[in-house]
Design a protein around this motif. Sequence first.
Motif, short mmCIF file in Angstrom:
data_model
loop_
_atom_site.label_atom_id
_atom_site.label_comp_id
_atom_site.label_asym_id
_atom_site.label_seq_id
_atom_site.Cartn_x
_atom_site.Cartn_y
_atom_site.Cartn_z
N LYS A 157 -133.15 -2.78 58.52
CA LYS A 157 -133.58 -3.60 59.66
C LYS A 157 -132.57 -4.70 59.96
O LYS A 157 -132.37 -5.06 61.11
CB LYS A 157 -134.94 -4.23 59.42
CG LYS A 157 -136.08 -3.37 59.85
CD LYS A 157 -137.34 -4.19 59.84
CE LYS A 157 -138.47 -3.53 60.52
NZ LYS A 157 -138.30 -3.03 61.83
N GLU B 45 -132.00 -2.12 66.76
CA GLU B 45 -132.70 -1.18 67.66
C GLU B 45 -133.82 -1.95 68.35
O GLU B 45 -134.69 -2.51 67.69
CB GLU B 45 -133.27 -0.02 66.85
CG GLU B 45 -134.04 0.99 67.64
CD GLU B 45 -133.16 1.97 68.38
OE1 GLU B 45 -133.62 2.50 69.40
OE2 GLU B 45 -132.03 2.19 67.93
N ARG C 150 -137.21 -2.70 70.22
CA ARG C 150 -138.54 -2.11 70.23
C ARG C 150 -138.85 -1.56 71.62
O ARG C 150 -138.34 -2.07 72.61
CB ARG C 150 -139.59 -3.15 69.85
CG ARG C 150 -139.51 -3.60 68.41
CD ARG C 150 -140.66 -4.53 68.10
NE ARG C 150 -140.52 -5.10 66.78
CZ ARG C 150 -140.97 -4.55 65.66
NH1 ARG C 150 -141.61 -3.40 65.71
NH2 ARG C 150 -140.80 -5.13 64.50
N SER D 250 -136.69 -2.73 65.50
CA SER D 250 -137.56 -1.57 65.58
C SER D 250 -137.29 -0.57 64.46
O SER D 250 -138.21 0.03 63.93
CB SER D 250 -137.38 -0.87 66.93
OG SER D 250 -138.21 0.26 67.01
N PHE D 251 -136.04 -0.38 64.09
CA PHE D 251 -135.68 0.69 63.16
C PHE D 251 -135.37 0.13 61.79
O PHE D 251 -134.55 -0.77 61.67
CB PHE D 251 -134.46 1.46 63.67
CG PHE D 251 -134.07 2.60 62.79
CD1 PHE D 251 -134.66 3.84 62.96
CD2 PHE D 251 -133.12 2.45 61.80
CE1 PHE D 251 -134.30 4.91 62.15
CE2 PHE D 251 -132.76 3.50 60.99
CZ PHE D 251 -133.35 4.72 61.17
N PRO D 252 -135.95 0.73 60.77
CA PRO D 252 -137.11 1.60 60.66
C PRO D 252 -138.39 0.79 60.61
O PRO D 252 -138.36 -0.44 60.55
CB PRO D 252 -136.87 2.34 59.35
CG PRO D 252 -136.03 1.43 58.52
CD PRO D 252 -135.25 0.58 59.48
N SER D 253 -139.51 1.45 60.60
CA SER D 253 -140.82 0.79 60.62
C SER D 253 -141.23 0.36 59.21
O SER D 253 -141.45 1.20 58.34
CB SER D 253 -141.87 1.74 61.19
OG SER D 253 -143.17 1.23 60.98
N HIS E 96 -142.77 0.94 67.87
CA HIS E 96 -141.74 1.81 67.30
C HIS E 96 -141.65 3.10 68.09
O HIS E 96 -142.57 3.47 68.83
CB HIS E 96 -142.06 2.15 65.84
CG HIS E 96 -142.01 0.97 64.93
ND1 HIS E 96 -140.85 0.38 64.54
CD2 HIS E 96 -143.01 0.25 64.36
CE1 HIS E 96 -141.12 -0.65 63.76
NE2 HIS E 96 -142.43 -0.75 63.64
N ASP F 185 -138.31 6.01 64.33
CA ASP F 185 -138.44 4.84 63.46
C ASP F 185 -139.43 5.12 62.33
O ASP F 185 -139.17 4.80 61.16
CB ASP F 185 -138.94 3.62 64.24
CG ASP F 185 -138.02 3.19 65.37
OD1 ASP F 185 -136.81 3.48 65.31
OD2 ASP F 185 -138.53 2.57 66.32
#
Length: 160
Positions: free
Chosen positions: A52, A57, A59, A67-70, A112, A116
């Motif tokens: 992150k 990224e 959202r 956003s990436f990853p969740s 997401h 994600d």
Amino acid sequence: MKRISARLRHLALAIALPLAAGGIALYKHDRVGVAQLLVETTLTVGTVYALKSIVREQRPNGMDFRSFPSETTALSASGSSFLWHRYGWEYGLPAMALTQFVSYSRIQAHQHRWYDTLASSGIAIGSGCGRQAPHQSAPPTTMAFVGSWANRPMMYGSGC
């Protein structure tokens, strides 16, 4: 206010899965399993937070660039992955279904994108892959296969 309550519901379920997995391990008097769950969850969440901070990224709702990853899905998936690898599909399948619900909810809330949440689940599965031996109470799987590196049957948890 509605957005905050939806976020809290997703987070509550994501936290509940690793806690439930730990509770199951404690109920089975599986101290090694509790340690493995802690290691897997720490590796999963640590990897997600590191990514992150590197990947920018946005959202889907445009709120921020994290956003990436969740992380919510990753936390949920760490408990599911542990249950699957340690105790078999009987425990893992319902937990994976709950993780997919968390993923779906995060996508529907425009927090997401599908990739994600998929990446987060993959990180969780990868963190537990090969690190967990099945608990002695876990039934053998009917889908065992021969590992080419050891010429022995490989069950869930002993290799991926």
